[in-house]
Enzyme design. Sequence first.
Site, PDB file in Angstrom:
ATOM      1  N   SER A   1       0.836  -1.195   0.000  1.00  0.00           N
ATOM      2  CA  SER A   1       0.000   0.000   0.000  1.00  0.00           C
ATOM      3  C   SER A   1       0.880   1.258   0.000  1.00  0.00           C
ATOM      4  O   SER A   1       1.727   1.395  -0.871  1.00  0.00           O
ATOM      5  CB  SER A   1      -0.932  -0.045   1.213  1.00  0.00           C
ATOM      6  OG  SER A   1      -1.947   0.915   1.090  1.00  0.00           O
TER       7      SER A   1
ATOM      8  N   ARG B   1     -11.853   6.420  10.009  1.00  0.00           N
ATOM      9  CA  ARG B   1     -11.309   5.068  10.016  1.00  0.00           C
ATOM     10  C   ARG B   1     -12.355   4.056   9.544  1.00  0.00           C
ATOM     11  O   ARG B   1     -12.036   3.109   8.827  1.00  0.00           O
ATOM     12  CB  ARG B   1     -10.830   4.722  11.424  1.00  0.00           C
ATOM     13  CG  ARG B   1     -10.322   3.307  11.599  1.00  0.00           C
ATOM     14  CD  ARG B   1      -9.120   3.039  10.726  1.00  0.00           C
ATOM     15  NE  ARG B   1      -8.467   1.780  11.088  1.00  0.00           N
ATOM     16  CZ  ARG B   1      -7.406   1.293  10.478  1.00  0.00           C
ATOM     17  NH1 ARG B   1      -6.859   1.969   9.467  1.00  0.00           N
ATOM     18  NH2 ARG B   1      -6.861   0.162  10.839  1.00  0.00           N
TER      19      ARG B   1
ATOM     20  N   ASP C   1      -8.590  -6.660  -4.593  1.00  0.00           N
ATOM     21  CA  ASP C   1      -8.211  -5.330  -4.115  1.00  0.00           C
ATOM     22  C   ASP C   1      -8.766  -4.283  -5.072  1.00  0.00           C
ATOM     23  O   ASP C   1      -8.284  -4.132  -6.191  1.00  0.00           O
ATOM     24  CB  ASP C   1      -6.676  -5.246  -4.032  1.00  0.00           C
ATOM     25  CG  ASP C   1      -6.187  -3.922  -3.467  1.00  0.00           C
ATOM     26  OD1 ASP C   1      -7.003  -2.994  -3.298  1.00  0.00           O
ATOM     27  OD2 ASP C   1      -4.979  -3.823  -3.191  1.00  0.00           O
TER      28      ASP C   1
ATOM     29  N   HIS D   1      -7.872  -5.217  -0.222  1.00  0.00           N
ATOM     30  CA  HIS D   1      -6.574  -4.552  -0.105  1.00  0.00           C
ATOM     31  C   HIS D   1      -5.787  -5.057   1.097  1.00  0.00           C
ATOM     32  O   HIS D   1      -4.562  -5.181   1.049  1.00  0.00           O
ATOM     33  CB  HIS D   1      -6.816  -3.044  -0.002  1.00  0.00           C
ATOM     34  CG  HIS D   1      -5.570  -2.236   0.067  1.00  0.00           C
ATOM     35  ND1 HIS D   1      -4.601  -2.285  -0.914  1.00  0.00           N
ATOM     36  CD2 HIS D   1      -5.105  -1.360   1.002  1.00  0.00           C
ATOM     37  CE1 HIS D   1      -3.601  -1.456  -0.596  1.00  0.00           C
ATOM     38  NE2 HIS D   1      -3.892  -0.903   0.559  1.00  0.00           N
ATOM     39  N   ASP D   2      -6.480  -5.345   2.192  1.00  0.00           N
ATOM     40  CA  ASP D   2      -5.828  -5.789   3.421  1.00  0.00           C
ATOM     41  C   ASP D   2      -5.090  -7.115   3.270  1.00  0.00           C
ATOM     42  O   ASP D   2      -4.330  -7.504   4.161  1.00  0.00           O
ATOM     43  CB  ASP D   2      -6.861  -5.935   4.546  1.00  0.00           C
ATOM     44  CG  ASP D   2      -6.799  -4.771   5.524  1.00  0.00           C
ATOM     45  OD1 ASP D   2      -5.930  -3.900   5.340  1.00  0.00           O
ATOM     46  OD2 ASP D   2      -7.611  -4.742   6.466  1.00  0.00           O
TER      47      ASP D   2
END
Lengths: 226, 396
Positions: free
Chosen positions: B168, B238, B334, B367-368
């Site tokens: 990232s 967040r 992602d 994405h994580d």
Amino acid sequence: MTAHLPPPNPPPPHLPPPLGPADTAARPRKDHLLLAGMVAPGARVLDVGCGDGSLLALLRDRNGVDGRGIEIARDNVAACLAKGLSVIQGDADTDLADYPDDAFDYVVLSQTIQATRHPREVLEHMLRIGNRAIVSFPNFGHWRVRVDIGLRGRMPVNETMPYTWFDTPNIHFCTIRDFVGLCELVGARMEKAWALDGRGEPVRLPLPWWAWNLLGEQGVFLLSRT
Amino acid sequence: MTAAAPIPDSTLAREARSQADEPQSLVMRFSGDEPLMMDCGTALAPWQLAYQTYGTLDAQRSNAVLVCHALTGDQHAANVHPVTGKPGWWSSFVGPGRPIDTERFFVICANVIGGCMGSTGPASTNPATGAPWGLDFPLVTIRDMVRAQAMLVEKLGIDDLFCVVGGSMGGMQVLEWAALYPQRVFAAMPIAASARHSAQNIAFHEVGRQAVMADPDWRGGRYLEEGARPRKGLAVARMGAHVTYLSESALHRKFGRRLQERDAPTFSFDADFQIESYLRYQGITFVERFDANSYLYVTRAMDYFDVADAHGGKLADAFRGTRTRFCVMSFTSDWLFPTEESRAVVRALNAAGASVSFVEIESDKGHDAFLLDEPDMFAAAKGFVDGAAAARGIPG
């Protein structure tokens, strides 16, 4: 226009040295050894459809080649990375356009052209990207194929063409003679050509082209731009 | 209407706050005559970077690996976090026998400049005023982060790095390292990254920043001096961002439409659904450990990122003549840093004649995924690292 083959070649000039004791476990394929014999030491090579990277690893270990690969299957790319090779997950039909002209000394397409959607464009890109192109493919004109189709009335399934018609990735089969026609169409110069027999050995007899087209299980061509 | 009295900080938040100047990690301090020359024109001095190291530097100083962290990461990549008590954020990837093997490599991970875990940032004390920097802190770029890391690496006596790796925003730093210091990077592994931040990603960041700034307790950025904290705003930022790190299928698999500890909807705005409860928890815990202004600065740094900018808009020119070996990785699910972004990097590297590998890892975790236990990613990374180490002559 008559398609014709150049005269049959003697065995390739710089065949790699015999196997050492260390690598007898994974003995290189005969057609890979033949291809390795065509590539000058230290050359820059792009292997299109490089599979698990065994040819690239051979070229690196024996020819000191700075090799790169393109491979469509994810697990094969992972296997290439595990061998320390530079390989991109990609598609020969779409990704060759990204490479600049003359980026490589050789662009290799080993047993892959029959699986591309646009063989002509792929071959043209190869000749643009590389100074030379090396193409090997299963020969659909081999006598056993002709027997399968002509006498048995069935699509061939054998060691070089192991897939049934409904699950094969091979969508553009051609004969040695057909491929010669494509070379002429795109203006490729045939520097060398071999027909390989069932054991992967070059057919050594000085035969006319129609006999190669009948006896060769594979065709192997070293091409350059005219 | 009078503003409600600020809620006192929890022990955890006080602990996190105390890390800004005096972190529980190694710190490299740069004096007044070693300024960090920043893209915005500021010469920042004095300044400091908080960092951790793992493993041993070999005699030739050839086995150093720099790990770059993502937006909300920090220097604690492979050790228990001193504030949260949780394992390091990349302890599955960095450690003994891991793809980045700490028994083989000397691993450095530094908190980015602009961060809040001990590297100089908006939560640090401004030596000129004795108060937290707040919005007086100069705007940071990815290139500033990389320059700061380069100065740290130099001070550690390391001329060139064996490998720079990160996911990232960490992957952005990897690409910037390779573009800015090609001679000092032997191998580069940008994961789930891109060479420029997309309009969609800038948009998500802006939503997050606006949420922070809309919180009255943000106090125009001076909340630390006024004893307040924009908890709600940062938590909402967040929560929104967290959704972008996941995938639709992962959310569905993990939560579906299941209700949270109840049998029927309450006909209220309570967190009926598990996904709501989960997101609220993610928001609350994040606020405890992260500085709101730092969040503004670091998201902004990502927005400004475009490697090609300094090269006339031609990404390939950023890597022309490079001898660095690259391994680019992306994940199928992602959508924040989609595979096409990685492919653009690969195309540019090809056009520049670079040695590049690329693999798209099959995963539904979004994405994580780069932070998670992904065996295919580990295998590919290990293969690449081992191959590069052999080429550099680092013993196995």
